[in-house]
Design an enzyme around this catalytic site. Sequence first.
Site, PDB file in Angstrom:
ATOM      1  N   GLU A  14       4.670  -2.087  -6.897  1.00 43.86           N
ATOM      2  CA  GLU A  14       4.319  -3.562  -6.253  1.00 43.86           C
ATOM      3  C   GLU A  14       2.902  -3.555  -6.467  1.00 43.86           C
ATOM      4  O   GLU A  14       1.471  -4.308  -6.359  1.00 43.86           O
ATOM      5  CB  GLU A  14       3.859  -3.469  -4.313  1.00 43.86           C
ATOM      6  CG  GLU A  14       5.333  -3.119  -4.519  1.00 43.86           C
ATOM      7  CD  GLU A  14       5.719  -2.992  -2.423  1.00 43.86           C
ATOM      8  OE1 GLU A  14       4.276  -3.638  -1.574  1.00 43.86           O
ATOM      9  OE2 GLU A  14       6.434  -2.944  -2.024  1.00 43.86           O
ATOM     10  N   GLU A  36      12.812   1.171  -4.237  1.00 42.27           N
ATOM     11  CA  GLU A  36      12.883   1.493  -2.162  1.00 42.27           C
ATOM     12  C   GLU A  36      13.151   0.406  -1.640  1.00 42.27           C
ATOM     13  O   GLU A  36      13.442  -0.669  -1.592  1.00 42.27           O
ATOM     14  CB  GLU A  36      11.034   1.031  -2.264  1.00 42.27           C
ATOM     15  CG  GLU A  36      10.387   1.026  -0.537  1.00 42.27           C
ATOM     16  CD  GLU A  36       8.565   0.819  -0.965  1.00 42.27           C
ATOM     17  OE1 GLU A  36       8.035   0.787  -1.852  1.00 42.27           O
ATOM     18  OE2 GLU A  36       8.536  -0.165  -0.182  1.00 42.27           O
TER      19      GLU A  36
END
Length: 542
Positions: free
Chosen positions: A266, A368
Amino acid sequence: MFSLYSSSYIKLLILIQVILIVVSRECIPRDFGKGSIVCVCNVTHCDDLKLDRMKTNEADTVTIVESTKSGKRFYLKNVSFKSAAHFKQRTHSQNYIDVTIDRTKKKQTLIGFGGSFTDSATINIKSLPQALEQRLIEDYYSENGLEYNMGRIPIGGTDFSTRAYAYNEFDGDYNLTRFALSNEDLEFKIPAVKYAEKVSKQPVLLFASSWSAPKWMKTSRNICGGTLRGKPGGRFYKIWADYNVKFLEAYRSLNITLWGMTAGNEPTQDYYINSMNFSPETQRDFLKLHLIPKLEQHGYTADKFKLMIVDTNIQHIMPFAEVVFNDSYVESYVSGIAFHWYFNRIFSLNVVTEASEKYRDKLFLSTEACAGWNKEIEEAVSLGNWTRAEAYAFDIIQVQFAIQIDLIALSNFKVLNHGAQAWVDWNLALDIDGGPSWINNTVDAPIIVNAEHGEYYKNPMFYVLGHFSKFIPRSSVRIGFEVQKSILNNAILTAFETPQNNIALVVLNPNEFDVELVVRDAKYGFFSVELLANSIQTFIWK
């Protein structure tokens, strides 16, 4: 007699634990009032998903594996193909979905399914009695379980750790001479990974992702937020590349070879969780000037190692890909694009399709996913929640296999484009509160551990994942199909041809009503079954 503390006595206790785990093919249900049931595993019983009653070697037989909101878990039955002459016309009001398999249309090749060996997950696994600890990993990675064949390993701590840490907290140690794996790696993550590799009948493809550099290397001087100090080409970007490669080398020294890594988890994050921000431009330059040369120097060449970019939500795929891949050196080394599921219901799924069409030579992996992450609208752990299971199935089918719905007279849809090749879940196991998490960022997981009671619970999500991972092995190829269906019928599906020459068709019926399914295969004829309301079925035939 045994002394209470003698090694022989301890070995006997361990042996008794192993013996007590009785293989039970039936789910032992428990209802927590969340709409469906969980299956309970403890030292006296645990359900087993080894399917020795499947008849996929018989050409005219279809094996059906069914799980339902009403409580069925991997329920097995068989049907046979019939000739077209036996087809009965349905009534006008009947809810139906009519599928025609087309083997001539070959799509993407599957890499696999897996979960993440976070600190929290492996701490929870380790909190169980040893035999049950092993059983939980077997539930994911052995042929008695979901047959996962992938795993994600965080580089250092994440929000799913019990503390904020990195592998070198010594300010000014620019040569990383004091770099060392943590106790979390040595005591929890690595033993779990090694046992998963041991019980898996196929190689487990492991990849790493970093969350944050040590705080002395960052502008925020904190494990949360900020960027690397300086600019690409500078000291701290070089050290960060060294740091990542030191992690790969440390694991390799302990006989764990990683298949790949992402450039960072991220990179658009800049807030309260373990995070470190990169723009598309700084990620490109970091890869070009530092990480890729360092990887190549240590033998992690592009033909042996998979480096992936993005590793965040789908709205960032194209902004990162277009910048990072505009450098030919970086583009030639980077193997693929990783992405997360968290805003897949908000942003158009065409993003995935557009990227997979534009970058056809790249891998696309969902790396994820978890439920219970949005605290404004949902609780973290919801034991027995079937809606969350359906969300998993919807994401795997609609996003990963990029099924585009082309409504024609509101009655049919066609597969138009290929999608991702892998789907990797987040924490393998969490506690009954959805942690531990040092910042209390609790979420749900397919398996929830109740260490106090010496048991764990398999959520509906666990079984839904198995409807894909267990029957669509690595190197399966997605095949085409055409569908006609009744109006307001939201059933969705995907189909694969496996290396064993089986067809695996997965159908999700999220409707509150039953639906008649008819599947046509030109080779054998057709078969028909009733899809129960709120159910998922996997159909396998030779």
